[in-house]
Design a protein around this motif. Structure first.
Motif, PDB file in Angstrom:
ATOM      1  N   VAL A  15       9.908   8.533   4.684  1.00  0.00           N
ATOM      2  CA  VAL A  15       9.103   7.561   3.957  1.00  0.00           C
ATOM      3  C   VAL A  15       9.649   7.613   2.563  1.00  0.00           C
ATOM      4  CG1 VAL A  15       6.602   7.230   2.804  1.00  0.00           C
ATOM      5  CG2 VAL A  15       6.811   8.553   5.210  1.00  0.00           C
ATOM      6  N   ASP A  16       9.996   6.508   1.905  1.00  0.00           N
ATOM      7  CA  ASP A  16      10.785   6.657   0.522  1.00  0.00           C
ATOM      8  C   ASP A  16       9.409   6.680  -0.621  1.00  0.00           C
ATOM      9  OD1 ASP A  16       9.730   3.922   0.024  1.00  0.00           O
ATOM     10  OD2 ASP A  16      11.556   2.901   0.207  1.00  0.00           O
ATOM     11  N   ASP A  18       8.426   4.448  -2.725  1.00  0.00           N
ATOM     12  CA  ASP A  18       7.700   3.261  -2.614  1.00  0.00           C
ATOM     13  C   ASP A  18       6.802   3.268  -1.267  1.00  0.00           C
ATOM     14  OD1 ASP A  18       8.808   2.284  -4.839  1.00  0.00           O
ATOM     15  OD2 ASP A  18      10.266   1.796  -3.699  1.00  0.00           O
ATOM     16  N   GLY A  19       6.556   4.155  -0.446  1.00  0.00           N
ATOM     17  CA  GLY A  19       5.810   4.353   0.641  1.00  0.00           C
ATOM     18  C   GLY A  19       6.409   3.621   1.858  1.00  0.00           C
ATOM     19  N   LYS A  20       7.572   3.122   1.901  1.00  0.00           N
ATOM     20  CA  LYS A  20       7.897   2.412   3.045  1.00  0.00           C
ATOM     21  C   LYS A  20       8.399   3.460   3.905  1.00  0.00           C
ATOM     22  CE  LYS A  20       9.682  -1.431   0.116  1.00  0.00           C
ATOM     23  NZ  LYS A  20      10.740  -2.339  -0.411  1.00  0.00           N
ATOM     24  N   MET A  21       7.882   3.051   5.353  1.00  0.00           N
ATOM     25  CA  MET A  21       8.205   4.073   6.539  1.00  0.00           C
ATOM     26  C   MET A  21       9.510   3.512   7.299  1.00  0.00           C
ATOM     27  SD  MET A  21       4.567   4.706   8.089  1.00  0.00           S
ATOM     28  CE  MET A  21       4.301   2.863   8.325  1.00  0.00           C
ATOM     29  N   ASN A  76      -3.052   2.763  12.685  1.00  0.00           N
ATOM     30  CA  ASN A  76      -1.764   3.548  12.135  1.00  0.00           C
ATOM     31  C   ASN A  76      -1.288   4.418  13.203  1.00  0.00           C
ATOM     32  OD1 ASN A  76      -0.180   3.886   9.858  1.00  0.00           O
ATOM     33  ND2 ASN A  76      -1.133   5.960   9.366  1.00  0.00           N
TER      34      ASN A  76
END
Length: 85
Positions: A15-16, A18-21, A76
């Motif tokens: 998870v970066d 920015d919250g991108k998985m 999720n």
């Protein structure tokens, strides 16, 4: 006629900031882990064979074979489709 079942799996994710998985590894129900060597495609799309709400469908490469992995947005949770004989 082929029948499929939805198999929920545990995931190892990157998870970066920015919250991108990004899925990195799949843990199957028996505890065995499979590394995702490449993500070939990612798009919002329903599962091909089992019912679900909207998902993010990943076409991935695992052990040299193309597979599909789904992320259910409303729960999720992650799952794959397994062919039942």
């Amino acid at each position: 006629m082929e029948h499929y079942e939805k198999i929920y799996v545990a995931m190892v994710l990157n998870v970066d900031v920015d919250g991108k998985m990004k899925p990195v590894e799949i843990e199957w129900v028996n505890g065995r882990r499979y590394e995702i060597s490449k993500i070939l495609d990612k798009k919002n799309a329903p599962p091909r064979h089992v019912g679900s709400g909207m998902t993010v469908r990943y076409r991935i490469l695992v052990q040299g074979r193309e597979r599909e992995l789904y992320h259910e947005q409303f729960t999720n949770r992650w799952f794959m489709e397994k062919l039942i004989n």
